[in-house]
Design a protein around this motif. Sequence first.
Motif, PDB file in Angstrom:
ATOM      1  N   CYS A  97       0.106   3.200   3.678  1.00  0.00           N
ATOM      2  CA  CYS A  97       0.437   2.643   4.991  1.00  0.00           C
ATOM      3  C   CYS A  97       1.548   1.594   4.895  1.00  0.00           C
ATOM      4  O   CYS A  97       1.998   1.081   5.917  1.00  0.00           O
ATOM      5  CB  CYS A  97      -0.812   2.051   5.654  1.00  0.00           C
ATOM      6  SG  CYS A  97      -1.367   0.519   4.897  1.00  0.00           S
ATOM      7  N   CYS A 128      -7.731   4.202   2.917  1.00  0.00           N
ATOM      8  CA  CYS A 128      -6.597   3.944   3.806  1.00  0.00           C
ATOM      9  C   CYS A 128      -6.145   5.249   4.463  1.00  0.00           C
ATOM     10  O   CYS A 128      -5.928   6.258   3.796  1.00  0.00           O
ATOM     11  CB  CYS A 128      -5.435   3.336   3.021  1.00  0.00           C
ATOM     12  SG  CYS A 128      -3.918   3.232   4.002  1.00  0.00           S
ATOM     13  N   CYS A 154      -4.353  -0.315   0.112  1.00  0.00           N
ATOM     14  CA  CYS A 154      -4.908  -1.512   0.744  1.00  0.00           C
ATOM     15  C   CYS A 154      -6.426  -1.436   0.773  1.00  0.00           C
ATOM     16  O   CYS A 154      -7.109  -2.442   0.727  1.00  0.00           O
ATOM     17  CB  CYS A 154      -4.328  -1.705   2.133  1.00  0.00           C
ATOM     18  SG  CYS A 154      -4.674  -0.340   3.267  1.00  0.00           S
ATOM     19  N   CYS A 194       0.849  -1.187   0.000  1.00  0.00           N
ATOM     20  CA  CYS A 194       0.000   0.000   0.000  1.00  0.00           C
ATOM     21  C   CYS A 194       0.893   1.249   0.000  1.00  0.00           C
ATOM     22  O   CYS A 194       1.828   1.361   0.780  1.00  0.00           O
ATOM     23  CB  CYS A 194      -0.900  -0.004   1.225  1.00  0.00           C
ATOM     24  SG  CYS A 194      -1.865   1.506   1.413  1.00  0.00           S
ATOM     25  N   ASN A 199      -4.662   3.262  10.383  1.00  0.00           N
ATOM     26  CA  ASN A 199      -5.796   2.360  10.187  1.00  0.00           C
ATOM     27  C   ASN A 199      -6.047   1.546  11.455  1.00  0.00           C
ATOM     28  O   ASN A 199      -7.180   1.201  11.769  1.00  0.00           O
ATOM     29  CB  ASN A 199      -5.516   1.383   9.034  1.00  0.00           C
ATOM     30  CG  ASN A 199      -5.356   2.092   7.717  1.00  0.00           C
ATOM     31  OD1 ASN A 199      -6.197   2.889   7.331  1.00  0.00           O
ATOM     32  ND2 ASN A 199      -4.256   1.824   7.040  1.00  0.00           N
TER      33      ASN A 199
HETATM   34 ZN   LIG Z   1      -2.942   1.192   3.359  1.00  0.00          ZN
END
Ligand SMILES: [Zn+2]
Length: 178
Positions: free
Chosen positions: A82, A142, A138, A79, A154
Motif C-alpha cells: 500500500c 495489508c 504494514c 509497505c 485498507n
Molecule cells: Zn500496507
Amino acid sequence: MTHRHPDHRSGLVLDTHELVRRAGELKQFTRIAEAPEGIGLDMIGVPPGSPIDLDLTIEAVVEGVLVTGTAEVRLGGQCARCLEELASELEVDLQELFVYPGKDDDDPDASRIEDDLIDLEPLLRDAVVLDLPFTPLCRPDCAGLCPECGANLNHDPEHGHDDAIDPRWAGLNQWTQE
Ligand SMILES: [Zn+2]
Ligand SMILES: [Zn+2]
C-alpha cells in the motif's frame, strides 16, 4: 597503505582495552548506540540516528575476543503493497570472533581488533539485512492498492468499480469488430 581505523566515537565501536587478555575473561556490555547511515535495503532499513540497543557478552579467547548477544534496532520504511510508511523493530543475534592482530592474517574475511577497538558496524549491517523482510508489509493482511485507481484498500475495504466499459474502449471495440 590505507588506514581504516574503527572510529572510537561511534557507539558501535567497543574498546577491548579494559578486557584483560586472558582466555575465559567475560564482560557483560549494554549500550545504546546511534544508528549510522545506510543499514538496510531500499524499502526498509534502520533510520540513521535511531537508537540501537546493544546487549552483548564479550569473552576473551585465545585468538581474540568473542562477541555474542543481541542488537535491537528500529526499522522504518514503506509497505510494499500500500506504500504507506511503516515503523517496527527488529532484534538480531550477533556472534563474531574478532581476532588479535597477527592472527589469521591469511583470512581476508576475519574480523579484527585494531588498536584494541572492535567495530560492530559490519557485523550489525549483515545481521540486519539478512533478517529484513523482502516484502515489508504494514500488516500481514495489508489489502494493498486498487489496481484501477490506486486507492488504499485498507482504508476503504468496500471499494470497487462498476464494470462499465470506458467509452473510449467501447469505441475501440467497434473498430476491432469491423
Ligand atoms: Zn500496507
Ligand atoms: Zn479503485
